[in-house]
Design a protein around this motif. Structure first.
Motif, mmCIF file in Angstrom:
data_model
loop_
_atom_site.group_PDB
_atom_site.id
_atom_site.type_symbol
_atom_site.label_atom_id
_atom_site.label_comp_id
_atom_site.label_asym_id
_atom_site.label_seq_id
_atom_site.Cartn_x
_atom_site.Cartn_y
_atom_site.Cartn_z
ATOM 1 N N UNK A 138 27.879 1.745 40.639
ATOM 2 C CA UNK A 138 27.547 1.991 42.039
ATOM 3 C C UNK A 138 26.131 1.566 42.378
ATOM 4 N N UNK A 139 25.177 1.872 41.485
ATOM 5 C CA UNK A 139 23.790 1.473 41.734
ATOM 6 C C UNK A 139 23.620 -0.028 41.745
ATOM 7 N N UNK A 140 24.335 -0.745 40.860
ATOM 8 C CA UNK A 140 24.268 -2.204 40.833
ATOM 9 C C UNK A 140 24.875 -2.809 42.102
ATOM 10 N N UNK A 141 25.989 -2.251 42.563
ATOM 11 C CA UNK A 141 26.587 -2.727 43.802
ATOM 12 C C UNK A 141 25.632 -2.551 44.978
ATOM 13 N N UNK A 160 22.362 2.088 56.421
ATOM 14 C CA UNK A 160 23.204 3.103 57.044
ATOM 15 C C UNK A 160 23.749 4.042 55.969
ATOM 16 N N UNK A 161 23.105 5.209 55.816
ATOM 17 C CA UNK A 161 23.510 6.197 54.802
ATOM 18 C C UNK A 161 23.771 5.512 53.455
ATOM 19 N N UNK A 162 22.785 4.787 52.896
ATOM 20 C CA UNK A 162 23.051 3.957 51.717
ATOM 21 C C UNK A 162 23.373 4.724 50.447
ATOM 22 N N UNK A 163 23.073 6.017 50.398
ATOM 23 C CA UNK A 163 23.317 6.776 49.166
ATOM 24 C C UNK A 163 24.545 7.673 49.258
ATOM 25 N N UNK A 169 23.508 12.466 40.746
ATOM 26 C CA UNK A 169 22.498 12.324 39.701
ATOM 27 C C UNK A 169 21.747 11.000 39.783
ATOM 28 N N UNK A 170 22.355 10.007 40.465
ATOM 29 C CA UNK A 170 21.717 8.699 40.578
ATOM 30 C C UNK A 170 20.907 8.544 41.858
ATOM 31 N N UNK A 171 21.040 9.489 42.773
ATOM 32 C CA UNK A 171 20.423 9.300 44.091
ATOM 33 C C UNK A 171 18.916 9.167 44.019
#
Length: 353
Positions: A138-141, A160-163, A169-171
């Motif tokens: 998800x972080x790579x995408x 737009x609400x990217x997280x 835990x990755x936010x």
């Protein structure tokens, strides 16, 4: 010509009888990251879409890089956008996704791919250019989506609400990456979130919205430490709100008298006290602990006082109290804020300096 990267002047957006954005004005400077923050339905996403050209204003003026773009469609604005879902093409490789924008606009495909590889390298994705989005975390995408927006060299980059689709835990890590990227490329960025902690962490300034209007604009520390209204104080972080009145340069409530830096006229008033600003003393009276919680990095207490219930956050190194303990309660000068009554707030045309 305006020197601002983005400027709204008395912008209104209506959907039939519903006013989603109600006469708001602000400016965003080049190289700033500004966040729209507020509860669902407050107008923050509509404001972002007005910048992007996905919506056109019902009234007022939208300027980007000094140009009036109020009637221009999204394709005619030099704006990049990172959507909640990232909107990557699943059948295209990473580099094909990144180079897609410049290519579809008629740019040289070879140059677009070269530029795409440069940006992927800067983002730590140089070894992933041939992978499909489904083969990425998800972080790579999320970083690929940012790369695809940056490669077009936009005047403004919108988030737009990217997280919202990133694991909790990755936010923290991903929001730090977004902030680092924005600073590295000196991007003008606008960010939308309903998460107060996220907004405080990434922003140069925050625009707090409520019911289609701007409630307050300021730096994260200014909004947290000096909220202008009950809504802002209560929405950003936890706040103890105490009702009383201003009298002779002091705030007075039952059992409580506090000096004021800016007294104002004698009138009913409310003060905001952040939980970590309340000082508890083992000796003395004034409060009774009704609930005590150990939260690892801090202790949290609920306390009953003659002037109302208080939420208190205390360092783990302080003396530990238990439910039922009598404690002294004090407030340092500057540890509270006199709030403006909602009816006394200035109009939505707020300076964004």
């Amino acid at each position: 010509m305006s020197a601002s990267a983005i400027e709204f002047v008395d912008v209104v957006k209506r959907y039939g009888s519903v006013t989603a954005v109600d006469t708001i004005s602000f400016s965003i400077q080049r190289g700033e990251l500004v966040t729209f923050l507020g509860p669902s339905g407050c107008g923050k996403t509509t404001s972002l879409r007005l910048i992007a050209g996905l919506e056109l204003p019902s009234a007022g003026t939208v300027r980007i890089a000094g140009q009036d773009v109020s009637t221009r469609a999204a394709a005619d604005r030099n704006v990049g956008m990172v959507f909640q879902s990232y909107a990557l093409f699943p059948h295209m490789s990473v580099i094909e996704n990144v180079a897609y924008g410049p290519t579809i606009r008629g740019g040289d495909k070879k140059l677009a791919i070269e530029r795409g590889h440069e940006i992927l390298t800067m983002l730590g994705l140089e070894g992933l250019s041939t992978r499909l989005p489904s083969e990425l975390s998800g972080g790579q995408q999320q970083r690929v989506a940012v790369a695809r927006a940056i490669v077009q060299q936009p005047d403004v980059l919108l988030f737009d609400e990217p997280l919202s689709n990133v694991d909790a835990k990755l936010r923290r890590r991903v929001r730090e990456e977004i902030r680092d990227l924005q600073r590295r490329f000196n991007l003008t960025a606008v960010y939308v979130t309903h998460d107060q902690e996220e907004a405080l962490a990434v922003s140069d300034r925050i625009i707090v919205m409520s019911n289609g209007k701007i409630a307050q604009i300021g730096t994260p520390s200014a909004l947290y430490d000096r909220p202008s209204s009950r809504f802002v104080a209560d929405f950003i972080g936890d706040a103890n709100l105490i009702e009383g009145h201003v009298d002779n340069g002091r705030f007075r409530a039952e059992g409580l008298t506090l000096p004021l830096d800016m007294p104002g006229p004698d009138r009913p008033a409310t003060i905001s006290i952040r939980p970590e600003r309340v000082i508890l003393e083992k000796s003395g009276a004034g409060g009774k602990i009704t609930h005590a919680s150990y939260l690892g990095s801090r202790r949290e207490y609920r306390i009953e006082t003659v002037f109302g219930a208080l939420l208190v956050s205390a360092p783990i190194t302080d003396v530990a109290f238990q439910a039922g303990d009598e404690v002294g309660v004090s407030l340092p000068v500057g540890g509270y804020t006199l709030l403006v009554n909602e009816s006394e707030l200035p109009s939505a045309r707020v300076s964004a300096q």
